[in-house]
Design an enzyme around this catalytic site. Structure first.
Site, PDB file in Angstrom:
ATOM      1  N   LYS A 265       0.834  -1.206   0.000  1.00 56.81           N
ATOM      2  CA  LYS A 265       0.000   0.000   0.000  1.00 56.81           C
ATOM      3  C   LYS A 265       0.868   1.256   0.000  1.00 56.81           C
ATOM      4  CE  LYS A 265      -1.934   1.678   3.728  1.00 56.81           C
ATOM      5  NZ  LYS A 265      -2.809   1.926   4.900  1.00 56.81           N
TER       6      LYS A 265
ATOM      7  N   ASP B 171      -6.414   0.575   0.675  1.00 54.24           N
ATOM      8  CA  ASP B 171      -6.605   0.951   2.075  1.00 54.24           C
ATOM      9  C   ASP B 171      -8.001   0.493   2.497  1.00 54.24           C
ATOM     10  OD1 ASP B 171      -8.293   2.660   0.739  1.00 54.24           O
ATOM     11  OD2 ASP B 171      -7.420   4.502   1.507  1.00 54.24           O
TER      12      ASP B 171
END
Length: 218
Positions: free
Chosen positions: A126, A144
């Site tokens: 991420k 996310d």
């Protein structure tokens, strides 16, 4: 009825067209001045809101102005500086280790490949995808909590594992829109598709969402 991949791609393109009008300025909401600051801010944002991180980082970056300052930081002092971001012990240790490795392996410069970024302590896919997309212009899918929730509600994935979600979104979202699409998911998640009470009635992409369609059948 199972939606064909080709139909899913068409639906995503329509969603992006609406996003272009609704969230045309969608971008990372973390505040930063250089690649290192984004790298650190993103680590701080794990299990913490961007708003909280943005309250902490001005003083943090003033106290530790570069990679060498972070690498030489006293861990207890760094913990205190990032206390309100949560998980401060692990984050402090990782930030120091990350900056030390940046110096030892990359000349103090944030690298621009997924493989290299993933060697840094505290950096997962991420964080790496966000840095690649927003700093280096290399498209990446940032998974996310918003991307996880919305991609499932939109029927773009059935997975909860971030890496599997990333792979699923890569199949249906045009590559040039990967980073932008994920920023739009954050904006949309905050404005309409909230975790507890989604505002399906006013959602601009409701007609393209299976959840909204199911509500209409009840």
């Amino acid at each position: 009825m199972i939606e064909k991949l080709s139909d899913k791609k068409i639906r995503v393109k329509k969603i992006i067209q609406i996003f272009n009008d609704t969230y045309k300025d969608a971008a990372c909401t973390l505040e930063y001045a250089d690649p290192l600051q984004l790298l650190i801010a993103t680590q701080l944002a794990a299990q913490c809101t961007d708003a909280r991180v943005n309250m902490v980082t001005p003083a943090l970056f003033a106290k530790y102005p570069d990679v060498y300052a972070f690498a030489a930081a006293d861990e207890l002092e760094l913990r205190e500086a990032i206390l309100s971001c949560g998980f401060y012990k692990n984050k402090a240790r990782n930030i120091i280790g990350c900056c030390q490795k940046l110096i030892s392996d990359f000349g103090g410069v944030v690298p621009n490949t997924m493989e290299e970024l993933l060697t840094l302590p505290g950096v997962g896919r991420k964080t790496a995808n966000l840095v690649l997309g927003d700093i280096f212009g290399i498209p990446g899918i940032v998974v996310d909590t918003h991307a996880t929730r919305l991609s499932n509600r939109l029927g773009l994935t059935k997975n909860k594992d971030p890496y599997k979600i990333e792979l699923d979104l890569m199949k249906v979202v045009p590559k040039e829109s990967w980073s932008y699409f994920c920023h739009c998911l954050v904006e949309h998640g905050r404005a309409y598709c909230k975790a507890q009470k989604p505002d399906c009635e006013h959602c601009p992409i409701g007609m393209l969402c299976p959840v909204y369609s199911d509500l209409g059948k009840k």
